[in-house]
Design a protein around this motif. Sequence first.
Motif, PDB file in Angstrom:
ATOM      1  N   TRP A 150     -89.948 -58.782  75.162  1.00 47.74           N
ATOM      2  CA  TRP A 150     -90.834 -59.799  74.609  1.00 47.74           C
ATOM      3  C   TRP A 150     -92.264 -59.272  74.609  1.00 47.74           C
ATOM      4  O   TRP A 150     -92.508 -58.111  74.899  1.00 47.74           O
ATOM      5  CB  TRP A 150     -90.763 -61.083  75.436  1.00 47.74           C
ATOM      6  N   SER A 151     -93.204 -60.142  74.274  1.00 49.99           N
ATOM      7  CA  SER A 151     -94.609 -59.762  74.321  1.00 49.99           C
ATOM      8  C   SER A 151     -95.420 -60.872  74.983  1.00 49.99           C
ATOM      9  O   SER A 151     -95.028 -62.042  74.989  1.00 49.99           O
ATOM     10  CB  SER A 151     -95.152 -59.476  72.915  1.00 49.99           C
ATOM     11  N   TYR A 152     -96.544 -60.464  75.553  1.00 47.95           N
ATOM     12  CA  TYR A 152     -97.500 -61.406  76.135  1.00 47.95           C
ATOM     13  C   TYR A 152     -98.870 -61.089  75.565  1.00 47.95           C
ATOM     14  O   TYR A 152     -99.238 -59.919  75.401  1.00 47.95           O
ATOM     15  CB  TYR A 152     -97.556 -61.300  77.657  1.00 47.95           C
ATOM     16  N   ARG A 153     -99.647 -62.150  75.270  1.00 45.20           N
ATOM     17  CA  ARG A 153    -100.997 -61.948  74.745  1.00 45.20           C
ATOM     18  C   ARG A 153    -101.931 -63.029  75.271  1.00 45.20           C
ATOM     19  O   ARG A 153    -101.513 -64.178  75.468  1.00 45.20           O
ATOM     20  CB  ARG A 153    -101.016 -62.002  73.218  1.00 45.20           C
ATOM     21  N   ARG A 154    -103.172 -62.623  75.501  1.00 41.93           N
ATOM     22  CA  ARG A 154    -104.260 -63.594  75.646  1.00 41.93           C
ATOM     23  C   ARG A 154    -104.870 -63.726  74.255  1.00 41.93           C
ATOM     24  O   ARG A 154    -105.591 -62.837  73.798  1.00 41.93           O
ATOM     25  CB  ARG A 154    -105.289 -63.102  76.673  1.00 41.93           C
ATOM     26  N   LEU A 155    -104.539 -64.804  73.591  1.00 45.35           N
ATOM     27  CA  LEU A 155    -104.893 -64.958  72.187  1.00 45.35           C
ATOM     28  C   LEU A 155    -106.387 -65.261  72.048  1.00 45.35           C
ATOM     29  O   LEU A 155    -106.902 -66.173  72.706  1.00 45.35           O
ATOM     30  CB  LEU A 155    -104.075 -66.086  71.559  1.00 45.35           C
ATOM     31  N   PRO A 156    -107.089 -64.526  71.205  1.00 42.83           N
ATOM     32  CA  PRO A 156    -108.525 -64.776  71.037  1.00 42.83           C
ATOM     33  C   PRO A 156    -108.771 -66.141  70.408  1.00 42.83           C
ATOM     34  O   PRO A 156    -107.999 -66.607  69.561  1.00 42.83           O
ATOM     35  CB  PRO A 156    -108.971 -63.641  70.118  1.00 42.83           C
ATOM     36  N   ALA A 157    -109.832 -66.792  70.836  1.00 43.80           N
ATOM     37  CA  ALA A 157    -110.157 -68.116  70.323  1.00 43.80           C
ATOM     38  C   ALA A 157    -110.391 -68.074  68.820  1.00 43.80           C
ATOM     39  O   ALA A 157    -110.986 -67.133  68.294  1.00 43.80           O
ATOM     40  CB  ALA A 157    -111.392 -68.656  71.036  1.00 43.80           C
ATOM     41  N   LEU A 158    -109.912 -69.095  68.134  1.00 43.27           N
ATOM     42  CA  LEU A 158    -110.105 -69.217  66.691  1.00 43.27           C
ATOM     43  C   LEU A 158    -111.331 -70.079  66.442  1.00 43.27           C
ATOM     44  O   LEU A 158    -111.460 -71.167  67.010  1.00 43.27           O
ATOM     45  CB  LEU A 158    -108.874 -69.849  66.040  1.00 43.27           C
ATOM     46  N   GLU A 159    -112.208 -69.594  65.603  1.00 43.13           N
ATOM     47  CA  GLU A 159    -113.468 -70.294  65.377  1.00 43.13           C
ATOM     48  C   GLU A 159    -113.817 -70.293  63.890  1.00 43.13           C
ATOM     49  O   GLU A 159    -113.145 -69.655  63.069  1.00 43.13           O
ATOM     50  CB  GLU A 159    -114.596 -69.618  66.169  1.00 43.13           C
ATOM     51  N   GLY A 160    -114.862 -70.991  63.577  1.00 42.60           N
ATOM     52  CA  GLY A 160    -115.454 -70.940  62.253  1.00 42.60           C
ATOM     53  C   GLY A 160    -114.515 -71.339  61.139  1.00 42.60           C
ATOM     54  O   GLY A 160    -113.769 -72.314  61.225  1.00 42.60           O
ATOM     55  N   ALA A 161    -114.531 -70.546  60.069  1.00 45.60           N
ATOM     56  CA  ALA A 161    -113.817 -70.898  58.849  1.00 45.60           C
ATOM     57  C   ALA A 161    -112.307 -70.965  59.061  1.00 45.60           C
ATOM     58  O   ALA A 161    -111.651 -71.872  58.553  1.00 45.60           O
ATOM     59  CB  ALA A 161    -114.152 -69.895  57.753  1.00 45.60           C
ATOM     60  N   LEU A 162    -111.749 -70.019  59.809  1.00 50.75           N
ATOM     61  CA  LEU A 162    -110.305 -70.034  60.014  1.00 50.75           C
ATOM     62  C   LEU A 162    -109.873 -71.287  60.752  1.00 50.75           C
ATOM     63  O   LEU A 162    -108.880 -71.934  60.389  1.00 50.75           O
ATOM     64  CB  LEU A 162    -109.866 -68.787  60.789  1.00 50.75           C
ATOM     65  N   ALA A 163    -110.613 -71.660  61.787  1.00 54.08           N
ATOM     66  CA  ALA A 163    -110.284 -72.880  62.522  1.00 54.08           C
ATOM     67  C   ALA A 163    -110.385 -74.100  61.611  1.00 54.08           C
ATOM     68  O   ALA A 163    -109.530 -74.997  61.653  1.00 54.08           O
ATOM     69  CB  ALA A 163    -111.206 -73.023  63.728  1.00 54.08           C
ATOM     70  N   ALA A 164    -111.420 -74.134  60.768  1.00 54.24           N
ATOM     71  CA  ALA A 164    -111.577 -75.264  59.842  1.00 54.24           C
ATOM     72  C   ALA A 164    -110.412 -75.339  58.867  1.00 54.24           C
ATOM     73  O   ALA A 164    -109.895 -76.418  58.564  1.00 54.24           O
ATOM     74  CB  ALA A 164    -112.899 -75.144  59.091  1.00 54.24           C
ATOM     75  N   ASN A 165    -109.977 -74.189  58.355  1.00 45.86           N
ATOM     76  CA  ASN A 165    -108.826 -74.154  57.444  1.00 45.86           C
ATOM     77  C   ASN A 165    -107.580 -74.720  58.096  1.00 45.86           C
ATOM     78  O   ASN A 165    -106.855 -75.536  57.517  1.00 45.86           O
ATOM     79  CB  ASN A 165    -108.542 -72.708  57.027  1.00 45.86           C
ATOM     80  N   LEU A 166    -107.301 -74.256  59.299  1.00 42.37           N
ATOM     81  CA  LEU A 166    -106.095 -74.693  59.990  1.00 42.37           C
ATOM     82  C   LEU A 166    -106.112 -76.194  60.238  1.00 42.37           C
ATOM     83  O   LEU A 166    -105.112 -76.890  60.030  1.00 42.37           O
ATOM     84  CB  LEU A 166    -105.947 -73.935  61.305  1.00 42.37           C
ATOM     85  N   LYS A 167    -107.252 -76.701  60.696  1.00 41.40           N
ATOM     86  CA  LYS A 167    -107.352 -78.133  60.973  1.00 41.40           C
ATOM     87  C   LYS A 167    -107.142 -78.955  59.707  1.00 41.40           C
ATOM     88  O   LYS A 167    -106.449 -79.976  59.725  1.00 41.40           O
ATOM     89  CB  LYS A 167    -108.715 -78.454  61.579  1.00 41.40           C
ATOM     90  N   TRP A 168    -107.737 -78.494  58.613  1.00 39.51           N
ATOM     91  CA  TRP A 168    -107.605 -79.243  57.362  1.00 39.51           C
ATOM     92  C   TRP A 168    -106.158 -79.236  56.860  1.00 39.51           C
ATOM     93  O   TRP A 168    -105.577 -80.281  56.597  1.00 39.51           O
ATOM     94  CB  TRP A 168    -108.537 -78.657  56.308  1.00 39.51           C
ATOM     95  N   LEU A 169    -105.589 -78.064  56.722  1.00 38.71           N
ATOM     96  CA  LEU A 169    -104.233 -77.988  56.180  1.00 38.71           C
ATOM     97  C   LEU A 169    -103.203 -78.614  57.115  1.00 38.71           C
ATOM     98  O   LEU A 169    -102.205 -79.169  56.659  1.00 38.71           O
ATOM     99  CB  LEU A 169    -103.873 -76.529  55.894  1.00 38.71           C
ATOM    100  N   ALA A 170    -103.448 -78.535  58.418  1.00 37.59           N
ATOM    101  CA  ALA A 170    -102.512 -79.128  59.375  1.00 37.59           C
ATOM    102  C   ALA A 170    -102.391 -80.636  59.184  1.00 37.59           C
ATOM    103  O   ALA A 170    -101.351 -81.226  59.497  1.00 37.59           O
ATOM    104  CB  ALA A 170    -102.943 -78.822  60.806  1.00 37.59           C
ATOM    105  N   GLY A 171    -103.430 -81.243  58.654  1.00 39.11           N
ATOM    106  CA  GLY A 171    -103.359 -82.675  58.388  1.00 39.11           C
ATOM    107  C   GLY A 171    -102.342 -83.038  57.320  1.00 39.11           C
ATOM    108  O   GLY A 171    -101.996 -84.217  57.173  1.00 39.11           O
TER     109      GLY A 171
END
Length: 269
Positions: A150-171
Amino acid sequence: MNIGAGFEAVFLDPAGQAVQQRWADAALAVAFEDLDPVSAFPVVPGRRWGPGLWWSATTRRHVAAGSNAMRLQLMLLDRAPDVTGLAGRPVRLLWRNSRGLVRSWVPQLFARYRDGTALLADCPSRPDAGGERALAAAEAVGAACEEVGWSYRRLPALEGALAANLKWLAGYRHPRHRGRTGLLEAVVDEFARPRPLVEGVAAVGDPIEVLPVAFHALWAGLLEAAIDVPLHERVQVHAPASGGGLGLSGAADMRGDGLRAGAGIREAW
């Protein structure tokens, strides 16, 4: 025991009873994606966003989320076409450090991939979150995951435009946004050739009815937008070479890769 060997797993069985098992055996046999959190997410006073539930379009179930940073990562994984299962904090790992002391860690996020492998991850709000203890745990959990493929990661925080895109489309991720019978197919067919979003939507019907369907198709990967500026009414949208178009067999279960990093979405039209 040394880091990299002798790991144990603790998780809750379907009856809610704690089970401790050799990690290699548990990774092979346990469907962690179906389990409840082995321990609750902590509530931190003063934070603007606390623990909650994320409804997953992939699993059609709620997933426990401990922070806004984790919720954004769940959105990203929920759209990934090779992810088949998600869970929050389903397993605690135990091991001994180099001094023989027992240590434990509960990764925040579990994702199962189509090929049967899995990801354990933490979702820090900043790179140094958790301090030395979190970094030492990351090394150990990474070794445990490597042991079972398997794999393990400390995922970098999502910010700015990408975060806005995800929030919008997730709706618009819920299947109810497919609209009335045949509307989703009509929307995707209308974008068989690239054209501005507003033009394709207007060609299908009333934008008030059609826009939510178009956003659902963008979430699901049935439509794509190569976006490096905030999404607006004239962004170029097209159906992908495969997965869109006539028929849309299994469209409710398809999630593609149409969202591009660096894109943004305006919340006013």
